[in-house]
Design a protein around this motif. Structure first.
Motif, mmCIF file in Angstrom:
data_model
loop_
_atom_site.group_PDB
_atom_site.id
_atom_site.type_symbol
_atom_site.label_atom_id
_atom_site.label_comp_id
_atom_site.label_asym_id
_atom_site.label_seq_id
_atom_site.Cartn_x
_atom_site.Cartn_y
_atom_site.Cartn_z
ATOM 1 N N SER A 18 0.832 -1.203 0.000
ATOM 2 C CA SER A 18 0.000 0.000 0.000
ATOM 3 C C SER A 18 0.872 1.261 0.000
ATOM 4 N N LEU A 19 2.023 1.226 0.668
ATOM 5 C CA LEU A 19 2.926 2.376 0.635
ATOM 6 C C LEU A 19 3.518 2.569 -0.755
ATOM 7 N N GLU A 20 3.782 1.478 -1.451
ATOM 8 C CA GLU A 20 4.392 1.562 -2.774
ATOM 9 C C GLU A 20 3.422 2.024 -3.848
ATOM 10 N N THR A 21 2.126 2.122 -3.533
ATOM 11 C CA THR A 21 1.178 2.649 -4.513
ATOM 12 C C THR A 21 1.318 4.155 -4.674
ATOM 13 N N PHE A 22 1.915 4.832 -3.706
ATOM 14 C CA PHE A 22 2.117 6.272 -3.803
ATOM 15 C C PHE A 22 3.244 6.564 -4.777
ATOM 16 N N TYR A 23 3.053 7.583 -5.613
ATOM 17 C CA TYR A 23 4.069 7.987 -6.574
ATOM 18 C C TYR A 23 5.265 8.562 -5.820
ATOM 19 N N GLY A 24 6.432 8.004 -6.045
ATOM 20 C CA GLY A 24 7.639 8.482 -5.385
ATOM 21 C C GLY A 24 8.104 7.594 -4.252
ATOM 22 N N ILE A 25 7.351 6.533 -3.942
ATOM 23 C CA ILE A 25 7.761 5.599 -2.893
ATOM 24 C C ILE A 25 7.954 4.241 -3.537
ATOM 25 N N GLY A 26 9.183 3.745 -3.477
ATOM 26 C CA GLY A 26 9.511 2.453 -4.032
ATOM 27 C C GLY A 26 9.773 1.441 -2.935
ATOM 28 N N PRO A 27 10.346 0.292 -3.291
ATOM 29 C CA PRO A 27 10.594 -0.756 -2.304
ATOM 30 C C PRO A 27 11.531 -0.337 -1.174
ATOM 31 N N LYS A 28 12.614 0.335 -1.506
ATOM 32 C CA LYS A 28 13.582 0.722 -0.470
ATOM 33 C C LYS A 28 12.997 1.755 0.487
ATOM 34 N N VAL A 29 12.319 2.759 -0.061
ATOM 35 C CA VAL A 29 11.762 3.819 0.785
ATOM 36 C C VAL A 29 10.657 3.259 1.678
ATOM 37 N N SER A 30 9.810 2.380 1.117
ATOM 38 C CA SER A 30 8.747 1.797 1.943
ATOM 39 C C SER A 30 9.339 0.928 3.054
ATOM 40 N N GLN A 31 10.425 0.242 2.761
ATOM 41 C CA GLN A 31 11.091 -0.579 3.770
ATOM 42 C C GLN A 31 11.649 0.301 4.893
ATOM 43 N N ARG A 32 12.228 1.452 4.537
ATOM 44 C CA ARG A 32 12.754 2.372 5.556
ATOM 45 C C ARG A 32 11.638 2.965 6.406
ATOM 46 N N ILE A 33 10.530 3.322 5.769
ATOM 47 C CA ILE A 33 9.400 3.883 6.512
ATOM 48 C C ILE A 33 8.854 2.865 7.494
ATOM 49 N N MET A 34 8.723 1.627 7.039
ATOM 50 C CA MET A 34 8.202 0.575 7.922
ATOM 51 C C MET A 34 9.162 0.309 9.071
ATOM 52 N N ALA A 35 10.450 0.343 8.810
ATOM 53 C CA ALA A 35 11.429 0.124 9.880
ATOM 54 C C ALA A 35 11.391 1.268 10.886
ATOM 55 N N ARG A 36 11.197 2.492 10.402
ATOM 56 C CA ARG A 36 11.138 3.660 11.282
ATOM 57 C C ARG A 36 9.944 3.588 12.233
ATOM 58 N N HIS A 37 8.853 2.969 11.768
ATOM 59 C CA HIS A 37 7.635 2.878 12.588
ATOM 60 C C HIS A 37 7.456 1.494 13.211
ATOM 61 N N TYR A 38 8.478 0.653 13.133
ATOM 62 C CA TYR A 38 8.468 -0.692 13.726
ATOM 63 C C TYR A 38 7.287 -1.524 13.223
ATOM 64 N N ILE A 39 7.122 -1.550 11.899
ATOM 65 C CA ILE A 39 6.059 -2.338 11.281
ATOM 66 C C ILE A 39 6.692 -3.566 10.650
ATOM 67 N N HIS A 40 6.139 -4.732 10.933
ATOM 68 C CA HIS A 40 6.637 -6.000 10.398
ATOM 69 C C HIS A 40 6.467 -6.013 8.873
ATOM 70 N N PRO A 41 7.410 -6.618 8.127
ATOM 71 C CA PRO A 41 7.318 -6.616 6.660
ATOM 72 C C PRO A 41 6.051 -7.271 6.103
ATOM 73 N N TRP A 42 5.461 -8.214 6.828
ATOM 74 C CA TRP A 42 4.272 -8.895 6.324
ATOM 75 C C TRP A 42 2.994 -8.406 7.012
ATOM 76 N N ALA A 43 3.061 -7.274 7.660
ATOM 77 C CA ALA A 43 1.892 -6.750 8.377
ATOM 78 C C ALA A 43 0.829 -6.268 7.396
ATOM 79 N N LYS A 44 -0.417 -6.469 7.791
ATOM 80 C CA LYS A 44 -1.550 -6.013 6.990
ATOM 81 C C LYS A 44 -1.967 -4.620 7.470
ATOM 82 N N VAL A 45 -2.594 -3.884 6.596
ATOM 83 C CA VAL A 45 -3.009 -2.530 6.930
ATOM 84 C C VAL A 45 -4.051 -2.541 8.047
#
Length: 125
Positions: A18-45
């Motif tokens: 869902s983060l990668e659907t935004f224009y300008g956010i790719g796999p690496k950036v979404s991974q960093r955002i999730m790590a910053r907010h302590y969200i598991h990689p397989w977490a559901k919205v």
């Protein structure tokens, strides 16, 4: 339905997708955002807490994504065209900009540059 940064997402959708659907956010950036907010990689919205969603939305508002980023890219291309730079002329003609072959492999470049130029495709000098 979960509301993130002005968009609705299904509860069963992955946060990373869902983060990668935004224009300008790719796999690496979404991974960093999730790590910053302590969200598991397989977490559901749907499994995110309201506090996490609010922090995530606040983080996205501080980034340059969606329309702001699209506008900046268009302005950069327009600047190149106005200067008469080689890259600007290539954008205007719908040809590859970064040195790709033009004899056989320009179908992708023509498709992508057609959206950006908007004019008649002629170079004004």
């Amino acid at each position: 339905m979960v509301f993130i940064f002005g968009f609705h997402f299904d509860d069963q959708r992955l946060v990373k997708a869902s983060l990668e659907t935004f224009y300008g956010i790719g796999p690496k950036v979404s991974q960093r955002i999730m790590a910053r907010h302590y969200i598991h990689p397989w977490a559901k919205v749907g499994s995110l807490k309201n506090n996490t969603l609010m922090n995530l939305t606040a983080d996205l508002t501080s980034m340059k994504i969606e329309n702001d980023l699209r506008r900046e890219v268009q302005e950069n291309i327009r600047r190149l065209k106005d200067m008469g730079a080689y890259r600007g002329r290539r954008h205007a003609m719908g040809l590859p900009v970064r040195g790709q072959n033009t004899r056989t492999q320009i179908a992708t470049a023509r498709r992508l540059n057609k959206i950006e130029r908007g004019g008649s495709g002629r170079v004004q000098m």
